[in-house]
Structure formats: C-alpha cells, structure tokens
Write an enzyme that holds these catalytic residues in place. Structure first.
Site, PDB file in Angstrom:
ATOM      1  N   HIS A   1     101.364  -1.909 124.975  1.00 42.75           N
ATOM      2  CA  HIS A   1      99.952  -1.593 124.618  1.00 42.75           C
ATOM      3  C   HIS A   1     100.119   0.236 124.176  1.00 42.75           C
ATOM      4  CE1 HIS A   1      97.365  -4.817 126.180  1.00 42.75           C
ATOM      5  NE2 HIS A   1      97.881  -5.093 124.952  1.00 42.75           N
TER       6      HIS A   1
ATOM      7  N   HIS B   1     103.706  -9.178 129.111  1.00 42.50           N
ATOM      8  CA  HIS B   1     102.729 -10.027 129.710  1.00 42.50           C
ATOM      9  C   HIS B   1     102.864 -11.469 129.873  1.00 42.50           C
ATOM     10  CE1 HIS B   1     100.168  -6.307 129.164  1.00 42.50           C
ATOM     11  NE2 HIS B   1     100.147  -6.530 127.783  1.00 42.50           N
TER      12      HIS B   1
ATOM     13  N   CYS C   1     107.729  -9.257 132.124  1.00 37.54           N
ATOM     14  CA  CYS C   1     107.837  -8.671 133.228  1.00 37.54           C
ATOM     15  C   CYS C   1     108.279  -9.499 134.465  1.00 37.54           C
ATOM     16  CB  CYS C   1     106.709  -7.806 133.820  1.00 37.54           C
ATOM     17  SG  CYS C   1     106.786  -7.006 135.289  1.00 37.54           S
TER      18      CYS C   1
ATOM     19  N   HIS D   1      93.159 -11.028 128.224  1.00 37.49           N
ATOM     20  CA  HIS D   1      94.489 -10.152 128.621  1.00 37.49           C
ATOM     21  C   HIS D   1      95.619 -11.449 128.283  1.00 37.49           C
ATOM     22  CE1 HIS D   1      97.619  -7.854 130.228  1.00 37.49           C
ATOM     23  NE2 HIS D   1      96.866  -6.866 130.210  1.00 37.49           N
TER      24      HIS D   1
ATOM     25  N   GLU E   1      98.500 -11.560 129.716  1.00 35.01           N
ATOM     26  CA  GLU E   1      99.119 -12.118 131.378  1.00 35.01           C
ATOM     27  C   GLU E   1      98.254 -13.225 131.578  1.00 35.01           C
ATOM     28  OE1 GLU E   1      99.665 -10.261 135.595  1.00 35.01           O
ATOM     29  OE2 GLU E   1      99.731  -9.126 133.991  1.00 35.01           O
TER      30      GLU E   1
ATOM     31  N   THR F   1      98.410  -8.521 137.160  1.00 36.65           N
ATOM     32  CA  THR F   1      99.490  -7.296 137.827  1.00 36.65           C
ATOM     33  C   THR F   1      98.697  -5.955 137.798  1.00 36.65           C
ATOM     34  OG1 THR F   1     100.572  -7.070 135.646  1.00 36.65           O
ATOM     35  CG2 THR F   1     101.360  -8.409 137.481  1.00 36.65           C
TER      36      THR F   1
ATOM     37  N   CYS G   1     100.856  -5.207 140.666  1.00 37.60           N
ATOM     38  CA  CYS G   1     101.975  -4.421 140.553  1.00 37.60           C
ATOM     39  C   CYS G   1     101.975  -3.333 141.113  1.00 37.60           C
ATOM     40  CB  CYS G   1     102.625  -4.140 139.186  1.00 37.60           C
ATOM     41  SG  CYS G   1     104.035  -3.128 138.863  1.00 37.60           S
TER      42      CYS G   1
ATOM     43  N   SER H   1     102.925   2.238 129.744  1.00 35.90           N
ATOM     44  CA  SER H   1     103.359   1.812 128.449  1.00 35.90           C
ATOM     45  C   SER H   1     103.710   3.207 127.555  1.00 35.90           C
ATOM     46  CB  SER H   1     102.762   0.915 127.788  1.00 35.90           C
ATOM     47  OG  SER H   1     102.275  -0.146 128.161  1.00 35.90           O
TER      48      SER H   1
END
Length: 285
Positions: free
Chosen positions: A40, A75, A97, A125, A127, A167, A195, A266
């Site tokens: 992103h 993602h 990831c 999203h 992910e 995350t 994360c 990012s």
C-alpha cells in the site's frame, strides 16, 4: 529547523521481503504480475511498475497469463487462488508475510479441529479474505467491539473457539474484543497475532511526539497501519499530517521549530529521506 526521525519507521520485514521478491522475479522472468497492489504505497508501486511489474485485479486469478510469474502479495490469498494459478500453469512467487502465513496455518488447523475461528479485522482487507479462505465455514469476523458484542453463538455450536487478529489491528481494541468473546465461548483460545512492527512504530511515535512541534506521517493514504499512525499523531501532537511525498508537506510545517517524521510499514526509505531533506531545505524560510 530540527528534524527528528522516529527510531522505528518505514518498511517492515514482510514488506521489504515482498519488494525484494518482486525485484528478483522481474530479473528472472519476462512476465511478472501481482494480484492486486503488492503493497500500500503509490511511490513504491510506481517504481516496481517501471521495472516491469504488472498489476492485475486481485480477483482475476482465473485470467492470469499461462506461464507467467504471479507474486502473492504480503497480505496473502485464500488457498483457492493458489489452486487456480497452478491450474493455469503459472509460477507462483509466494511473498506472503511470514506472520500472515502463520495466521493462515493456525486458522486451518483450528478449523480442522472443529473450532470456530474468529478474526478481528477489517472486512475488505486482503489479509482477512485470505485467512477466511483457510478457515472455511468455521470463519467468523468481528471488526470492532460493537460487532463482538453482537456476535451470537448458534444453538448446538461447539463451544471451542479461537480468536486471531489481522496483523495490523489495534492492540487495545483486540484486547477488549478478547474479553467480550471470552464471555460467549466456554473454551476460547486467544492467539495474539498482531505484528509487533505495528506496535513498535506506534510506541516509537509516542516517544517522538513530546519532543516535536509537529509530526509528518509518511505513507500510503490507503494503508491501515499508516492511518493508525496519523490517528496517534493527531491525539498526541498539536500539528499532524499524512503525506505520501515531500511535495505534499503542508506549508505551516516549514515554520515549525522541530518536526518529527514517522512512516508506515510500506514506505520506502528514499521517500522518508526526501521528506527530511525538503524540511531542512525550506524550513524557516
């Protein structure tokens, strides 16, 4: 003018890995695609596209060019997408990831044990969509405390459940959701899958705010973790703004005595440096 960088900012491990995977694939293949934007950040994407990376619609796996290399972005994607790409003879470059991969595996494992898999995250999203694919019919989503309160446990449903999170989800919101869900399921396992890169950047920003007159958050305006950095900066500093490039620095910032810079996970190092140089060049003028 004094410019202070947050002690933790910019590319996280997963994003840096995805970008390096893309550049390596471009060197080795003639046709390289990603399903949806790799990360992103508009500046980073423009650079990759200039190197030869092509971006497909994230839902267009069934249109992938046979024999091409397709990068799975950080993602991640549902298992069905990998199967489609394999059927089309594509070379799959998995840049998911590692932390997202771990969540996918946990969702699949607990779903196989007949646990309800509850995920705290943003509905649209990438992910979240990917993890949902691994959990299948056992998947439930809550986006906030209100949805957690409204979550019902159907009669006859197994009382075993596992709670994970996107995350980049808010740590404080997740803990509140965990308490709410824990009252609904007799046996709830809570996996704290946020994360640490997100928390580390938030903590670094909180350390930065008292030292500066204003904070510039550098990053993509459609990035979840960058938006949360802006929220924290706004709550803890008199002047805060989100910018994608140095050209977008609001004029009042050039008159401040001390400006702090943070950046989303990012955001390329080169963009952060350009913002710093612009402030130092024009500051006080």
């Amino acid at each position: 003018m004094t410019v202070i960088l947050a002690d933790i900012l910019g590319y996280c491990m997963g994003v840096r890995r995805a970008v390096e995977s893309a550049l390596d694939s471009i060197r080795k293949n003639d046709d390289v695609y990603t399903l949806g934007p790799l990360i992103h950040n508009r500046i980073a994407l423009n650079f990759l596209e200039a190197q030869g990376l092509k971006v497909m619609d994230e839902n267009a796996a069934d249109e992938a060019k046979a024999g091409s290399a397709v990068i799975i972005r950080a993602h991640g994607v549902p298992p069905s997408v990998n199967r489609t790409l394999e059927e089309r003879g594509c070379t799959i470059v998995d840049a998911t990831c590692p932390r997202v991969s771990a969540s996918q595996k946990s969702a699949a494992r607990y779903a196989a044990m007949d646990y309800t898999v509850i995920l705290a995250g943003d509905r649209n999203h990438g992910e979240v969509i990917g993890i949902a694919g691994y959990a299948g019919s056992k998947f439930r989503l809550v986006q906030n405390c209100i949805e957690a309160q409204a979550l019902s446990v159907p009669v006859g449903e197994n009382e075993n459940a596992v709670l994970l999170s996107q995350t980049t989800f808010s740590p404080s919101e997740f803990e509140k959701i965990a308490v709410i869900i824990g009252k609904k399921y007799k046996n709830l396992k809570v996996l704290r899958t946020i994360c640490p890169a997100t928390k580390d950047r938030q903590d670094a920003l909180l350390r930065l705010c008292p030292r500066v007159d204003g904070v510039l958050v550098v990053g993509g305006k459609n990035s979840a973790n960058t938006k949360r950095l802006l929220q924290t900066a706004t709550e803890n500093c008199a002047n805060a703004a989100l910018i994608e490039t140095a050209d977008e620095i609001p004029p009042p910032f050039f008159s401040l005595g001390t400006v702090g810079i943070t950046a989303g996970a990012s955001t390329p190092d080169s963009v952060i440096q350009a913002v710093k140089e612009a402030l130092l060049t024009r500051g006080g003028k």
